[in-house]
Structures are given as structure tokens and as C-alpha cells.
Design an enzyme around this catalytic site. Structure first.
Site, mmCIF file in Angstrom:
data_model
loop_
_atom_site.group_PDB
_atom_site.id
_atom_site.type_symbol
_atom_site.label_atom_id
_atom_site.label_comp_id
_atom_site.label_asym_id
_atom_site.label_seq_id
_atom_site.Cartn_x
_atom_site.Cartn_y
_atom_site.Cartn_z
ATOM 1 N N TYR A 142 0.864 -1.182 0.000
ATOM 2 C CA TYR A 142 0.000 0.000 0.000
ATOM 3 C C TYR A 142 0.905 1.238 0.000
ATOM 4 O O TYR A 142 1.473 1.608 1.030
ATOM 5 C CB TYR A 142 -0.901 -0.059 1.238
ATOM 6 C CG TYR A 142 -1.888 1.079 1.410
ATOM 7 C CD1 TYR A 142 -2.040 2.110 0.496
ATOM 8 C CD2 TYR A 142 -2.710 1.113 2.538
ATOM 9 C CE1 TYR A 142 -2.953 3.128 0.682
ATOM 10 C CE2 TYR A 142 -3.634 2.131 2.738
ATOM 11 C CZ TYR A 142 -3.739 3.133 1.811
ATOM 12 O OH TYR A 142 -4.637 4.149 2.011
ATOM 13 N N LYS A 172 -1.392 -1.138 -4.170
ATOM 14 C CA LYS A 172 -2.429 -0.113 -4.138
ATOM 15 C C LYS A 172 -1.673 1.202 -4.157
ATOM 16 O O LYS A 172 -0.957 1.532 -3.215
ATOM 17 C CB LYS A 172 -3.251 -0.244 -2.864
ATOM 18 C CG LYS A 172 -4.140 0.943 -2.613
ATOM 19 C CD LYS A 172 -4.865 0.750 -1.320
ATOM 20 C CE LYS A 172 -5.489 2.020 -0.781
ATOM 21 N NZ LYS A 172 -5.350 3.215 -1.551
ATOM 22 N N ASP A 199 -8.987 8.583 -6.455
ATOM 23 C CA ASP A 199 -10.235 8.351 -7.172
ATOM 24 C C ASP A 199 -10.513 9.396 -8.257
ATOM 25 O O ASP A 199 -11.035 9.066 -9.323
ATOM 26 C CB ASP A 199 -11.414 8.307 -6.191
ATOM 27 C CG ASP A 199 -11.137 7.383 -5.005
ATOM 28 O OD1 ASP A 199 -10.047 6.787 -4.939
ATOM 29 O OD2 ASP A 199 -12.016 7.277 -4.133
HETATM 30 C C1 LIG Z 1 -5.731 9.910 1.280
HETATM 31 C C2 LIG Z 1 -6.865 8.964 1.010
HETATM 32 O O1 LIG Z 1 -7.704 8.721 1.850
HETATM 33 N N1 LIG Z 1 -6.891 8.426 -0.187
HETATM 34 C C3 LIG Z 1 -7.910 7.529 -0.598
HETATM 35 C C4 LIG Z 1 -7.312 6.224 -0.966
HETATM 36 O O2 LIG Z 1 -6.122 6.001 -0.964
HETATM 37 C C5 LIG Z 1 -8.735 8.052 -1.765
HETATM 38 O O3 LIG Z 1 -9.796 7.163 -2.007
HETATM 39 C C6 LIG Z 1 -9.274 9.440 -1.482
HETATM 40 O O4 LIG Z 1 -10.073 9.397 -0.345
HETATM 41 C C7 LIG Z 1 -10.093 9.990 -2.642
HETATM 42 O O5 LIG Z 1 -9.328 9.929 -3.814
HETATM 43 C C8 LIG Z 1 -10.520 11.417 -2.383
HETATM 44 O O6 LIG Z 1 -9.379 12.235 -2.398
HETATM 45 C C1 LIG Z 2 -8.442 4.694 0.062
HETATM 46 C C2 LIG Z 2 -7.840 3.574 0.699
HETATM 47 O O1 LIG Z 2 -7.503 2.628 0.060
HETATM 48 C C3 LIG Z 2 -7.779 3.579 2.103
HETATM 49 O O2 LIG Z 2 -8.561 4.289 2.659
HETATM 50 O O3 LIG Z 2 -6.964 2.874 2.683
#
Ligand SMILES: CC(=O)N[C@H](C=O)[C@@H](O)[C@H](O)[C@H](O)CO
Ligand SMILES: CC(=O)C(=O)O
Length: 303
Positions: A142, A172, A199
């Protein structure tokens, strides 16, 4: 829940439901699974990650959540990936072993971010110890440098990783460095799944060859994002862009109001009707003003 199918399409980064007094609320997870599958068409989950406040939970809470997701997801979800990353190696190992024992379909781990690995070899050494506690299930790295501060390029990390970590299955990728992402695809697309995690940029990552996506908005915009994936697969770029702009329109609006995990919990509560509760300190609940504005914006999305 060993799943022979490779992870692809959308994966929701699950929210951790909490009671008004801040305890984890396992009682709504069954309903949450049904909502994702039936209302959003999302059949993969990533549990105890950023959105799930995984690093703000105790080891015991993380285990309880993992068990509940695996149990309630049985015969409904395709993949239940448990995030087991932690600052302490023994804790990450314990969580990895537990996830394998309860039948999770895979595990994922971030880089430790207080004492940070300073080069690829130390990061791989840490991840290898974690993954080796769950030798029968896939391991995903991740990558989220904006939160961990660990900026080791994934292209570099993946080079030779399968020899070190036999269960290594993919990444990821929660960063906007699309050159690094593209190099990962170019060198490893056959071998690994490359899941994009920002996203609002997913369409760009699809163009680079992403296998799928993991993110917070697939909890409540899963349906629209599935339609974007379909449009992209049919090479209807104009339609795919319309769906991407739809996510962008919402996020760009809420970013200006201040948007993070706490606000995601509020948005999911009003969209799904399932009470996600407050976040845990140091995060603070979304304001009433935010909720009203975000709700109106969501209702105004036209696609
Ligand atoms: C920093 C964070 O939470 N990133 C999420 C996943 O990695 C994303 O799904 C974001 O929430 C999304 O892209 C909105 O910025
Ligand atoms: C966005 C994501 O993958 C997380 O919330 O860990």
C-alpha cells in the site's frame, strides 16, 4: 475466503462504523456489505486502511473488524483484503497471521512511517517479515506517500520483489506520480495487479493500464465508477470522462470545504442511510454545514 480470481475493478476502502461514544460498531457491517454489493455493485473491500482509520484502532479492534468483514462478506464479496500495516513489526505480523487464519482473501501493508525505511532494501525486509506470516494468501503493498512520507518509488520496489516475497501480488498506488505508476504497469502488468488509489484521477490511471482501483469514494459513487470502467472498456472516452468529471465535481466541491475521513463518514451516512458515526480523535466530526452542502451537491450530480 481464498479467491482464485485476480483482483480487478473497484474495491471500496471501508469506513469503520463507530457508535456515538466512539466504540467500533460491528452491528452494521452486514448491512454495509449488502449496500456495497446491491446498491453500488462493489464486491471487493479493503478493510482497516486509511478510510477505515486502521492506524487509529487498537490491534484487538482491527482483528474484530477483520473477522466481521470476512464473516459477513462470505458468499457475497469476492475479495476481503485486510490492511495489516503498523509501526511495530510484531503488531503487523500478528495482524497478518490473524487475517490468514480467519480466511481473508489477501493482506496489504503500508511502509512504517515514524521510523522510516530509508531505502528499498529495508522496506522490502520489513514487508517480507509481515507477508511471511500469511504464506497462503496474496500480499499487496500500500503505497501512500502523502501520508507515510515514504517516497521510495514503486518501480524500484517491484524490481525483484517476487524473489523476496513469494506471495507478492500487487500494489495499491495512492499517489499522483503517473510516471512511476506507468513504469510499474509496463514492467509488471502480467505478474502483478496495479490498483490505483486517487479516485479523482482514476481515468488517467486506466489509460496507463491500471488493473483496478481502491478508494473511499467507491463506497458511495461505486455505481457511477463502475459505469466509467464499462465506458472505458468499450473505448467510449467521452462517456468515461463524463463519469470521471462527476466524481471530480463532487470532490472538488468538498475539498474546498475541507474533506477527509471524517467527512467521508458523513457522506456515506447520508448516502447509504447506515450510521457510520463519528471519527476517532484527533479527527473531528464533519460539521452540520458541511453535511448540508455536500448532500445538496451530491443530489445535483446529473449523471
Ligand atoms: C488519502 C486517502 O484517503 N486516499 C484515498 C485512498 O487512498 C482516496 O480514495 C481518497 O479518499 C479519494 O481519492 C478522495 O481524495
Ligand atoms: C483509500 C484507501 O484505500 C484507504 O482508505 O486505505
Amino acid at each position: 475466503m481464498a479467491s482464485p480470481k485476480r483482483l480487478q475493478g473497484l474495491t471500496a476502502a471501508t469506513i469503520t462504523p463507530m457508535t456515538p461514544d466512539g466504540e467500533i460498531n460491528l452491528s452494521v457491517i452486514g448491512q454495509y456489505v449488502d449496500y456495497l454489493v446491491k446498491e453500488q455493485g462493489v464486491k471487493n473491500v479493503f478493510v482497516n486502511g486509511t478510510t477505515g482509520e486502521g492506524l487509529a484502532l487498537s490491534t484487538q479492534e482491527r482483528k474484530q473488524l477483520a473477522e466481521e468483514w470476512v464473516t459477513k462478506g462470505k458468499n457475497k464479496l469476492d475479495h476481503v483484503i485486510i490492511h495489516v500495516g503498523a509501526l511495530s513489526l510484531p503488531e503487523a505480523k500478528e495482524l497478518a497471521k490473524h487475517a490468514a487464519a480467519i480466511g481473508a482473501s489477501g493482506i496489504a501493508g503500508i511502509a512504517p512511517f515514524f521510523f522510516k525505511p530509508t531505502n528499498k532494501d529495508t522496506l522490502v525486509a520489513f514487508l517480507r517479515e509481515v507477508a511471511s506470516e500469511a504464506p497462503g494468501i496474496p500480499f499487496y503493498y500500500y503505497h501512500i506517500p502523502p501520508l507515510t512520507g515514504v517516497k521510495i518509488r514503486v518501480e524500484e520496489l517491484l524490481d525483484g520483489i517476487k524473489e523476496q516475497i513469494p506471495t507478492f501480488q500487487g500494489v495499491k498506488f495512492s499517489d499522483t506520480d503517473l510516471l512511476d505508476f506507468a513504469q510499474c504497469v509496463k514492467n509488471h502488468k502480467e505478474q502483478f495487479v496495479l490498483l490505483y488509489g486517487v479516485d479523482e484521477h482514476l481515468l488517467s490511471a486506466l489509460a496507463m493500464g491500471a488493473s483496478g482501483a481502491v478508494g473511499s469514494t467507491y463506497n458511495y459513487l461505486g455505481k457511477k465508477n463502475n459505469l466509467m470502467l464499462e465506458a472505458f472498456a468499450k473505448q467510449d472516452l467521452t462517456l468515461a470522462q463524463q463519469y470521471q468529471f462527476c466524481t471530480g465535481e463532487f470532490l472538488s466541491f468538498v475539498f474546498k470545504l475541507g474533506f477527509g475521513v471524517a467527512q467521508t463518514k458523513a457522506v456515506m451516512t447520508f448516502t447509504s442511510g447506515i450510521p457510520m458515526g463519528p471519527p476517532r480523535l484527533p479527527l473531528l466530526s464533519a460539521s452540520v454545514d458541511f453535511i448540508e452542502k455536500a448532500k445538496a451537491k451530491m443530489a445535483s450530480l446529473i449523471l
